[in-house]
Design a protein around this motif. Structure first.
Motif, short mmCIF file in Angstrom:
data_model
loop_
_atom_site.label_atom_id
_atom_site.label_comp_id
_atom_site.label_asym_id
_atom_site.label_seq_id
_atom_site.Cartn_x
_atom_site.Cartn_y
_atom_site.Cartn_z
N UNK A 21 51.80 -53.64 -41.01
CA UNK A 21 50.44 -53.81 -40.52
C UNK A 21 49.44 -53.41 -41.60
N UNK A 22 49.68 -52.30 -42.26
CA UNK A 22 48.78 -51.83 -43.33
C UNK A 22 48.74 -52.85 -44.46
N UNK A 29 41.80 -57.78 -45.92
CA UNK A 29 40.59 -57.14 -46.42
C UNK A 29 40.34 -57.52 -47.89
N UNK A 30 41.41 -57.59 -48.68
CA UNK A 30 41.28 -58.01 -50.09
C UNK A 30 40.76 -59.43 -50.21
N UNK A 31 41.25 -60.33 -49.33
CA UNK A 31 40.77 -61.72 -49.34
C UNK A 31 39.30 -61.79 -48.95
N UNK A 32 38.90 -61.00 -47.95
CA UNK A 32 37.50 -60.98 -47.52
C UNK A 32 36.61 -60.52 -48.66
N UNK A 33 36.99 -59.44 -49.31
CA UNK A 33 36.19 -58.94 -50.44
C UNK A 33 36.17 -59.93 -51.60
N UNK A 36 33.80 -62.68 -50.75
CA UNK A 36 32.40 -62.23 -50.89
C UNK A 36 32.00 -62.16 -52.36
N UNK A 37 32.86 -61.60 -53.19
CA UNK A 37 32.58 -61.49 -54.63
C UNK A 37 32.48 -62.90 -55.24
N UNK A 38 33.39 -63.78 -54.82
CA UNK A 38 33.39 -65.16 -55.32
C UNK A 38 32.09 -65.88 -54.92
N UNK A 39 31.65 -65.74 -53.69
CA UNK A 39 30.41 -66.35 -53.24
C UNK A 39 29.21 -65.79 -54.01
#
Length: 198
Positions: A21-22, A29-33, A36-39
């Motif tokens: 789960x972790x 969470x890494x993909x979300x960040x 966001x950084x990519x955008x």
């Protein structure tokens, strides 16, 4: 002992499940960040690209404006230059037809006017054209000298040698032919310059 193994298995299973789960949460969470950084980077690059496009368009418009001013000035200059050369060619022909003081004076005046115009306009004249024009000016000056000699020789009839007169006439004929050929050549060159083919 069975109990110990069951408890140990349950602990390991829950730790492994928690680890799974972790890991899954960390990956999400890494993909979300990362997105966001990519955008954020895309937006920054897009903004910079638009700024550069705008700057290039401004520079291109400025260059186009400068070129149009240069071309307009060069067009007027070449037109005026052609009028001078054409007038000068007419004076060459008049002086060739009749080597007189009057025709020599009008020729000298036309030559002087053309020289001033050419030197005053050198900035906008194509470098090769300027060299060619200055060379023909030199031939015109030689033509002037030859005609002056011929007029002076004819004034002093007692000291005149037919051979000398014929030699001067031939030199004048040669200079006249070079001048006429040059004027025709320059007509084609100027047309090419104005049309942008050269």
């Amino acid at each position: 002992m069975d109990e110990i193994f069951k408890v140990s298995g349950a602990i390991l299973g829950s730790v492994g499940g928690a680890a799974t789960i972790i890991i899954a949460l960390s990956s999400w969470l890494g993909k979300v960040w990362a997105n966001r950084i990519l955008e954020k980077d895309k937006l920054a690059y897009s903004t910079e690209l638009e700024r550069l496009k705008s700057q290039l368009n401004t520079n291109a418009e400025k260059q186009q404006y400068i070129f149009s001013l240069y071309f307009e000035g060069q067009f007027k200059l070449y037109n005026d230059l052609w009028v001078s050369l054409s007038h000068l060619q007419d004076e060459v022909e008049k002086l060739w037809s009749e080597a007189s003081i009057k025709n020599l004076r009008t020729f000298v005046l036309a030559l002087s006017t053309a020289k001033k115009q050419i030197r005053g306009s050198a900035l906008l004249i194509d470098q090769n054209h300027y060299k060619e024009i200055m060379e023909v000016i030199y031939n015109l000056e030689n033509y002037q000298i030859g005609k002056e000699h011929l007029i002076n020789m004819r004034r002093n009839v007692e000291n005149i040698s037919q051979f000398d007169v014929q030699e001067i006439i031939e030199q004048n004929r040669h200079n006249r032919e070079r001048i006429n050929a040059f004027v025709e050549h320059m007509l084609e060159e100027m047309r090419g310059q104005i049309s942008g083919k050269r």
